[in-house]
Design a protein around this motif. Structure first.
Motif, short mmCIF file in Angstrom:
data_model
loop_
_atom_site.label_atom_id
_atom_site.label_comp_id
_atom_site.label_asym_id
_atom_site.label_seq_id
_atom_site.Cartn_x
_atom_site.Cartn_y
_atom_site.Cartn_z
N PHE A 229 0.83 -1.20 0.00
CA PHE A 229 0.00 0.00 0.00
C PHE A 229 0.86 1.25 0.00
N VAL A 230 1.98 1.22 0.70
CA VAL A 230 2.99 2.28 0.62
C VAL A 230 4.24 1.61 0.07
N SER A 231 4.53 1.87 -1.19
CA SER A 231 5.56 1.08 -1.88
C SER A 231 6.90 1.79 -1.97
N TRP A 232 6.97 3.04 -1.59
CA TRP A 232 8.23 3.78 -1.66
C TRP A 232 8.18 4.93 -0.66
N ALA A 233 9.32 5.54 -0.39
CA ALA A 233 9.37 6.68 0.53
C ALA A 233 10.44 7.65 0.05
N SER A 234 10.19 8.92 0.30
CA SER A 234 11.10 9.97 -0.13
C SER A 234 12.17 10.23 0.92
N THR A 235 13.35 10.62 0.45
CA THR A 235 14.41 11.04 1.38
C THR A 235 14.40 12.55 1.58
N ALA A 236 13.30 13.21 1.22
CA ALA A 236 13.18 14.63 1.56
C ALA A 236 13.30 14.81 3.06
N CYS A 237 12.87 13.79 3.81
CA CYS A 237 13.02 13.78 5.26
C CYS A 237 13.06 12.31 5.69
N MET A 238 14.24 11.83 6.01
CA MET A 238 14.40 10.40 6.34
C MET A 238 15.48 10.22 7.40
N LEU A 239 15.15 9.44 8.42
CA LEU A 239 16.13 9.05 9.43
C LEU A 239 16.60 7.64 9.12
N ALA A 240 17.91 7.41 9.18
CA ALA A 240 18.43 6.10 8.77
C ALA A 240 19.62 5.69 9.62
N ALA A 244 22.71 0.97 7.15
CA ALA A 244 21.69 0.56 6.20
C ALA A 244 21.83 1.27 4.86
N LEU A 245 22.66 2.31 4.82
CA LEU A 245 22.86 3.08 3.59
C LEU A 245 24.13 2.67 2.89
N ASP A 246 24.50 1.43 3.00
CA ASP A 246 25.73 0.90 2.40
C ASP A 246 25.77 1.25 0.91
N GLY A 247 26.78 2.01 0.51
CA GLY A 247 26.88 2.41 -0.89
C GLY A 247 26.24 3.75 -1.17
N GLY A 248 25.40 4.25 -0.26
CA GLY A 248 24.78 5.55 -0.44
C GLY A 248 23.84 5.59 -1.63
N PHE A 249 23.65 6.78 -2.16
CA PHE A 249 22.77 6.98 -3.29
C PHE A 249 23.48 6.68 -4.61
N ASP A 250 22.70 6.34 -5.62
CA ASP A 250 23.24 6.18 -6.96
C ASP A 250 23.34 7.57 -7.58
N ALA A 251 24.54 8.11 -7.64
CA ALA A 251 24.74 9.49 -8.08
C ALA A 251 24.40 9.70 -9.56
N ARG A 252 24.21 8.61 -10.30
CA ARG A 252 23.82 8.76 -11.71
C ARG A 252 22.36 9.15 -11.86
N GLY A 256 14.32 9.80 -8.59
CA GLY A 256 14.08 8.43 -8.18
C GLY A 256 15.20 7.82 -7.37
N GLU A 257 16.24 8.63 -7.06
CA GLU A 257 17.37 8.08 -6.31
C GLU A 257 16.96 7.68 -4.90
N ASP A 258 15.93 8.35 -4.35
CA ASP A 258 15.46 8.01 -3.01
C ASP A 258 14.69 6.70 -3.01
N VAL A 259 13.89 6.47 -4.06
CA VAL A 259 13.17 5.20 -4.18
C VAL A 259 14.17 4.05 -4.31
N ASP A 260 15.17 4.26 -5.14
CA ASP A 260 16.21 3.24 -5.34
C ASP A 260 16.93 2.91 -4.04
N LEU A 261 17.28 3.94 -3.26
CA LEU A 261 17.97 3.71 -1.99
C LEU A 261 17.12 2.87 -1.05
N GLY A 262 15.85 3.24 -0.91
CA GLY A 262 14.96 2.50 -0.02
C GLY A 262 14.78 1.06 -0.45
N TRP A 263 14.59 0.84 -1.73
CA TRP A 263 14.37 -0.53 -2.22
C TRP A 263 15.63 -1.39 -2.05
N ARG A 264 16.80 -0.78 -2.21
CA ARG A 264 18.04 -1.55 -2.00
C ARG A 264 18.18 -1.94 -0.54
#
Length: 489
Positions: A229-240, A244-252, A256-264
């Motif tokens: 029902f909630v399939s993704w979350a934004s990193t506009a405001c995220m505590l982590a 859990a952020l191994d590798g960080g964001f995909d700078a390319r 959608g980089e925030d969706v990718d980070l959460g799904w990984r």
């Protein structure tokens, strides 16, 4: 990983059904599960709540959380022992917004401001210095993902708070989110993103965005998972957790980089919690051109996400029988309604058999089949008006049935959503904003598909129900009918 601590409290999800006088629970997401409880497990529940007092309670609570049958009671949770955190704030030429955000952060906090190559960096540096924040000035613009990575590289605390410069934090947002991390499996947590009151937010687009912002994930807590029902979350405001952020964001990725980070993180076994009990206010785009462009930009993230997460990005997810119901009704023939009803009836019986020995299995199966059919029709309407609108427009030129289907989908969407949206707009302007929202996002999706030379992102997924058995208590999937769209929207 250690288990849930003593005092950890959970409550059953509002959609979880208690069956057979408490002997079984039905609910969860993305797949609905029937969980049969042993007598010992039933004794651990106090109505719809459970507080961990021993190892048995910790095991049951963990199972309910994992299946999406229950959620933590955030403000009642204990704080993690080590709760030091650092704020990382990417910014580019927004000194006023940056100052507003820094003013909402507790004094004495560790803050890293990453200036992503501002055109006029002086005011940003002055604001950061005035609030005692550490400034990292990038020589060239890297985008949000690259800027956040530059800040993450300097974090030495176990937790990091990622916050965009156009956010304002409530006083209890961060402390409440921290409580979720007393669950050792929680790697990320996000609050509800609401609209920041500003003079321009009274414009019609501002009022629509306040009620229908893409960043607002709703009023109900959730375990964030693709297809749920909630399939993704934004990193506009995220505590982590930093780990859990191994590798960080995909700078390319610029979108959608925030969706990718959460799904990984989820793929690596971490839980991502959505906690609407606390909020962060976001300065929404309210000028029409900026708003429309941003909605289209969201759509362009679809293809890069599909390349990285092919099983998670789909505009709709159907069970075979719900797909048959939708196709029958879209055919708009004399036999359409009888065939759709017959398919739904067969599905009701099959679901009832999968439920096994519960009170009134056929009645429950019929209700679940009805809910699945309604959800499938809603997803089909979204496909017609949002994800597939260019194809819909072409079809409408040649087909009366296509025109009828498009009209029904567009009107039904407004009729069903407007009364419960709480939007401060008349129905006509709300309807116009909804369709413009769809046009922009759908255009972005098609542009990304053409640029990536693949239309996989536009294909719905047909997913059959699966069955699994658990040792401690019996648990089986009874429906994978119509999960929510996995794409960000």
């Amino acid at each position: 990983m250690t288990s849930l601590p003593v005092g950890f409290r959970i409550v059953l999800d509002r959609n979880t059904k208690v069956l057979n006088g408490g002997k079984a629970l039905l609910g969860g997401a993305p797949a609905m599960r029937l969980l049969r409880l042993t007598p010992r497990a039933r004794g651990l529940l106090d109505g719809r709540t459970l507080e961990v007092r021993d190892q048995a309670g910790a095991v049951l609570a963990d199972r309910l959380l994992e299946l999406g049958l229950a959620h933590p009671v955030a403000r009642a949770l204990p704080l993690p022992e080590d709760r030091e955190l650092t704020y990382v704030i990417p910014v580019r030429d927004r000194p006023a917004q940056l100052g507003r955000l820094l003013g909402s952060i507790a004094p004495g906090s560790a803050v890293i401001v990453v200036d992503d190559a501002s055109v006029n960096p002086g005011p940003v540096a002055e604001v950061a210095a005035r609030h005692g924040a550490r400034l990292v000035a990038l020589p060239r613009n890297l985008g949000p993902a690259g800027a956040r990575n530059a800040g993450l590289a300097l974090v030495r605390t176990p937790f990091v708070m990622l916050v965009d410069s156009d956010i304002v934090l409530d006083e209890d947002t961060v402390p409440t989110l921290l409580r979720h991390f007393s669950d050792p499996k929680v790697g990320l947590a996000v609050p509800r993103i609401t609209g920041l009151e500003a003079p321009c937010s009274s414009y019609w687009i501002g009022r629509y965005e306040k009620a229908r912002s893409s960043l607002d994930l709703g009023a109900n807590p959730a375990l964030v998972r693709p297809g749920s029902f909630v399939s993704w979350a934004s990193t506009a405001c995220m505590l982590a957790r930093v780990e859990a952020l191994d590798g960080g964001f995909d700078a390319r990725m610029r979108v959608g980089e925030d969706v990718d980070l959460g799904w990984r993180a989820i793929a690596h076994g971490w839980r991502l919690r959505y906690e609407p009990a606390v909020e962060a206010a976001h300065e929404h785009r309210t000028r029409f051109a900026d708003w429309f462009r941003r909605k289209a930009e969201y759509g362009t993230g679809a293809q890069p996400l599909a390349e990285r997460h092919p099983r998670s990005v789909a505009p709709a997810v159907f069970a075979p029988w719900t797909a048959a119901v939708v196709l029958a009704l879209l055919a708009q023939r004399r036999w359409s309604v009888p065939v759709a009803a017959a398919v739904s009836g067969v599905a009701s019986v099959r679901i009832a058999k999968r439920l096994g020995e519960i009170d009134q299995p056929l009645r429950t199966g019929t209700r679940l089949a009805g809910e699945g059919a309604v959800t499938a029709l809603a997803q089909s309407g979204a496909l017609i008006t949002r994800h597939w609108w260019p194809a819909t427009a072409v079809a409408c030129v040649f087909s009366r049935r296509a025109r009828r289907a498009a009209m029904v989908a567009a009107v039904a969407d407004v009729v069903l959503e407007y009364p419960r949206s709480g939007v401060d707009l008349d129905p006509l302007r709300y309807a116009a904003a909804r369709r413009l929202d769809d046009l922009a996002y759908g255009a972005g999706v098609w542009w990304s598909a053409m640029r990536g030379r693949s239309f996989a992102v536009l294909r719905p997924r047909i997913q059959s129900p699966s069955t699994s058995r658990r040792k401690a208590s019996s648990s089986s999937s009874v429906k994978s009918a119509s999960s929510s769209c996995s794409q960000s929207s």
